[in-house]
Enzyme design. Structure first.
Site, short mmCIF file in Angstrom:
data_model
loop_
_atom_site.label_atom_id
_atom_site.label_comp_id
_atom_site.label_asym_id
_atom_site.label_seq_id
_atom_site.Cartn_x
_atom_site.Cartn_y
_atom_site.Cartn_z
N ASP A 67 14.35 -50.34 -0.26
CA ASP A 67 15.16 -49.14 -0.46
C ASP A 67 14.51 -48.03 0.36
OD1 ASP A 67 16.45 -46.85 -1.34
OD2 ASP A 67 16.46 -47.44 -3.45
N SER A 146 25.90 -40.63 14.06
CA SER A 146 27.35 -40.59 13.94
C SER A 146 27.91 -39.59 14.94
CB SER A 146 27.74 -40.16 12.52
OG SER A 146 29.10 -39.78 12.44
N TYR A 159 27.32 -34.71 5.16
CA TYR A 159 27.09 -35.90 5.98
C TYR A 159 26.79 -35.52 7.42
CZ TYR A 159 28.00 -40.37 8.30
OH TYR A 159 27.90 -41.51 9.05
N LYS A 163 23.33 -36.27 9.62
CA LYS A 163 23.31 -37.02 10.88
C LYS A 163 22.87 -36.14 12.04
CE LYS A 163 24.45 -41.09 9.45
NZ LYS A 163 23.48 -42.22 9.54
#
Length: 287
Positions: A67, A146, A159, A163
Site C-alpha cells: 500500500d 495525467s 485530482y 497530478k
C-alpha cells in the site's frame, strides 16, 4: 546546466532488468505488467490484495502486497524486488485514485486520501528505491500522471492538483538525480474511458454532496465524457502501458510522454503564451 540522464544499458542488460510497478490490480498497472513480461523483464507487481490479481502468471513475476500510503509496506516491496531478482532497475509509480467532486463540499478526508496516494505514495516509493539505485550506479523512475496536470478540469480540482504536484516533483528530480544516473520520466494519459479507475471515480462522486447550484455544469461536464470522439483520439490501456515501457527504456532523457490525442492537444494549448492560452481556455470550457 545539468545534463539530462541517458540510459546506456545494453540490450542484454535490458532483457534481464527488474521493474517494480505499483497499483497493478487493474487498468494501466495490470497492462504494464503484461508488457514488461512480454519484453522478458522481471516484474514485481504490487497491489493491496494479491488475491485480486487476474493477469498472467510467470516465473519472472512476483506479486507483492503493498500500500503506497504505508512507508513500511513500500520499503518491504522494494526489499522483495532485490531479494527475489537481485536488483531493481525501474520503479513505475502507477498507483493512484481519482476524484470527481465539487471542491466546496469535498470532505478534507477525501482530499487527504487523494494526496496521500497520488503524491506522497510516489514520494515514498522513490525514497525507498534511491538507496538501491545508488548502490547499483543508477536507475529510472516512471511516474504516471495525467493530462489534467497540464490543463485542470472542472470538478477535478483536487485530482488535478495532485497530478500537477507529481509532475513538478518529477521535473525537479530530473535535476537533483542526474548526477546519480537516475532518470525520471512522466507519462500523461488523457481520458481513457471504460476503465475500472473511471468507474470507481464516478462511484466516489455519487457518494459526495453536490449542491444544486453546481448541477448544470456537473451534468455538462459528465456529458462531455460520454461523447464519442474521432477514432484514435483517446488512448487505450495498452497504449498507456506501451508508453510506460518506452519511458522505462528511454535513452534520450525525455521528461514527458503524452498518451492520446486529447492529452497532446492539452499540451499544445498550454505551450502558448499566456494570452493565447487564456483565449483557448475560455473557448474550450465555454464553447
Amino acid at each position: 546546466m545539468l545534463e539530462r540522464h541517458e540510459d546506456h544499458r545494453s540490450d542484454k542488460d535490458v532483457m534481464t532488468s527488474t521493474v517494480l510497478i505499483t497499483g497493478c490490480s487493474s487498468g494501466f498497472g495490470r497492462r504494464a505488467v503484461t508488457r514488461f513480461l512480454s519484453e522478458r523483464w522481471n516484474v514485481v507487481a504490487t497491489l493491496r490484495d494479491p488475491a485480486r490479481w487476474s493477469g498472467e502468471r510467470s516465473e519472472r513475476l512476483q506479486l507483492c502486497a503493498a500500500d503506497v500510503r504505508d512507508e513500511n509496506s513500500v520499503a518491504a516491496a522494494v526489499a522483495t524486488a532485490t531479494e527475489r531478482f537481485g536488483r531493481l532497475d525501474v520503479v513505475v509509480n502507477n498507483a493512484g485514485i481519482g476524484l470527481f467532486s465539487v471542491f466546496e463540499t469535498t470532505p478534507m478526508a477525501a482530499i487527504e486520501e487523494v494526496f496521500d496516494t497520488n503524491v506522497y505514495g510516489p514520494m515514498r516509493v522513490i525514497r525507498a528505491a534511491l538507496p538501491v539505485f545508488t548502490r547499483q550506479g543508477g536507475g529510472r523512475i516512471v511516474n504516471v500522471s495525467s493530462g489534467t496536470a497540464t490543463v485542470p478540469m472542472p470538478f477535478q480540482a483536487v485530482y488535478s492538483a495532485s497530478k500537477g504536484a507529481l509532475y513538478n516533483l518529477s521535473e525537479a528530480l530530473t535535476h537533483e538525480l542526474a548526477a546519480r544516473n537516475v532518470g525520471v520520466t512522466v507519462v500523461e494519459p488523457g481520458f481513457v474511458p471504460g476503465t475500472e479507475f473511471f468507474a470507481t471515480t464516478y462511484a466516489r462522486f455519487e457518494s459526495l454532496p453536490t449542491p444544486e447550484a453546481y448541477q448544470p455544469l456537473v451534468q455538462a461536464t459528465l456529458g462531455s465524457y460520454s461523447t464519442t470522439p474521432p477514432p484514435g483520439y483517446r488512448a487505450t490501456e495498452e497504449e498507456v502501458a506501451a508508453a510506460v515501457f518506452d519511458a522505462a527504456t528511454d535513452r534520450t532523457g525525455r521528461l514527458r510522454r503524452r498518451v492520446g490525442r486529447d492529452s497532446e492537444n492539452l499540451g499544445r494549448a498550454r505551450g502558448q503564451d499566456d494570452t493565447g492560452y487564456e483565449a483557448w481556455r475560455r473557448e474550450f470550457f465555454t464553447g
